[in-house]
Motif scaffolding. Sequence first.
Motif, PDB file in Angstrom:
ATOM      1  N   ASP A   1       6.062   1.930   0.667  1.00 38.03           N
ATOM      2  CA  ASP A   1       4.985   1.053   1.091  1.00 38.03           C
ATOM      3  C   ASP A   1       4.782   1.162   2.612  1.00 38.03           C
ATOM      4  OD1 ASP A   1       3.355  -1.527   0.104  1.00 38.03           O
ATOM      5  OD2 ASP A   1       4.131  -1.872   2.116  1.00 38.03           O
TER       6      ASP A   1
ATOM      7  N   ARG B   1      -6.031   2.497   6.143  1.00 39.94           N
ATOM      8  CA  ARG B   1      -4.686   3.035   5.862  1.00 39.94           C
ATOM      9  C   ARG B   1      -4.359   4.213   6.776  1.00 39.94           C
ATOM     10  NH1 ARG B   1      -5.496   5.305  -0.298  1.00 39.94           N
ATOM     11  NH2 ARG B   1      -7.026   6.910   0.175  1.00 39.94           N
TER      12      ARG B   1
ATOM     13  N   MET C   1       0.852  -1.179   0.000  1.00 35.66           N
ATOM     14  CA  MET C   1       0.000   0.000   0.000  1.00 35.66           C
ATOM     15  C   MET C   1       0.892   1.235   0.000  1.00 35.66           C
ATOM     16  SD  MET C   1      -2.491   2.139   0.225  1.00 35.66           S
ATOM     17  CE  MET C   1      -3.759   1.029  -0.263  1.00 35.66           C
ATOM     18  N   ASP C   2       0.916   1.912  -1.123  1.00 28.62           N
ATOM     19  CA  ASP C   2       1.750   3.101  -1.284  1.00 28.62           C
ATOM     20  C   ASP C   2       1.003   4.412  -1.065  1.00 28.62           C
ATOM     21  OD1 ASP C   2       3.998   1.616  -1.890  1.00 28.62           O
ATOM     22  OD2 ASP C   2       3.648   1.694  -4.043  1.00 28.62           O
TER      23      ASP C   2
ATOM     24  N   PRO D   1      -6.155  -7.418   2.112  1.00 36.34           N
ATOM     25  CA  PRO D   1      -6.382  -7.293   0.670  1.00 36.34           C
ATOM     26  C   PRO D   1      -6.422  -5.816   0.277  1.00 36.34           C
ATOM     27  CG  PRO D   1      -8.404  -7.974   1.785  1.00 36.34           C
ATOM     28  CD  PRO D   1      -7.310  -7.939   2.824  1.00 36.34           C
ATOM     29  N   GLN D   2      -6.142  -5.524  -0.954  1.00 33.36           N
ATOM     30  CA  GLN D   2      -6.064  -4.141  -1.434  1.00 33.36           C
ATOM     31  C   GLN D   2      -7.308  -3.332  -1.087  1.00 33.36           C
ATOM     32  OE1 GLN D   2      -3.264  -2.897  -2.692  1.00 33.36           O
ATOM     33  NE2 GLN D   2      -4.170  -0.876  -2.856  1.00 33.36           N
ATOM     34  N   GLU D   3      -8.470  -3.903  -1.239  1.00 38.58           N
ATOM     35  CA  GLU D   3      -9.705  -3.158  -1.001  1.00 38.58           C
ATOM     36  C   GLU D   3      -9.937  -2.825   0.471  1.00 38.58           C
ATOM     37  OE1 GLU D   3     -10.811  -7.569  -1.101  1.00 38.58           O
ATOM     38  OE2 GLU D   3      -9.541  -6.239  -2.303  1.00 38.58           O
TER      39      GLU D   3
ATOM     40  N   TRP E   1      -7.796  -1.493   2.558  1.00 38.62           N
ATOM     41  CA  TRP E   1      -7.048  -0.314   2.984  1.00 38.62           C
ATOM     42  C   TRP E   1      -7.890   0.963   3.009  1.00 38.62           C
ATOM     43  CZ3 TRP E   1      -2.278  -0.355   5.076  1.00 38.62           C
ATOM     44  CH2 TRP E   1      -1.538  -1.531   4.950  1.00 38.62           C
ATOM     45  N   THR E   2      -8.896   1.039   2.168  1.00 38.02           N
ATOM     46  CA  THR E   2      -9.711   2.258   2.111  1.00 38.02           C
ATOM     47  C   THR E   2     -11.058   2.104   2.819  1.00 38.02           C
ATOM     48  OG1 THR E   2     -10.492   1.595  -0.085  1.00 38.02           O
ATOM     49  CG2 THR E   2      -8.632   3.162   0.016  1.00 38.02           C
TER      50      THR E   2
END
Length: 172
Positions: A26, A149, A1-2, A131-133, A135-136
Amino acid sequence: MDQRPESNEYLNELSKYISLVPTEGDIRTIFREQTAEICTFISNLTEEQGDHRYATEKWSIKEMVGHLADTGRIMSYRLLRVARGDTTPLAGFEEKDYVRTANFEAQTLEKLLAHYKLVRESMQALLDTLPQEAWTRRGTVNDGTISARAVACVMIGHDLHHLNILKERYLV
């Protein structure tokens, strides 16, 4: 996560911590490297230094390390809840009450550092498996919105804030 959190992903009062997080890199890597840096720094202190306070009413270094572990545990739980989509509002906590009742002074600095390291490793495992989703995703803490995040960045900034205090005020 950048990607760093947008200002609408956290309460304004948390910006003092988020602003300390490097803008590049990251978040998981920054967290991992920070854990190693803080653990190395604290492991080089003596037990006598662990009892030091820079002023009578301020925490000792042992209490500071205990506070970092307690806060890490709380923030890890917050991260888990928000990342998993739990929108149940979470209350804040009074850090001074935690430190006052914890009796960190009765522990060795070495034991407190081991505790801190375990808390950080546990949070690292969570960060590494999000998972990527996730983070938000957002939840509610202290009557305000916060994203996963943002929680991770608050944790990084919080510990950096206290590391800076240790270097600037305790060990001069």
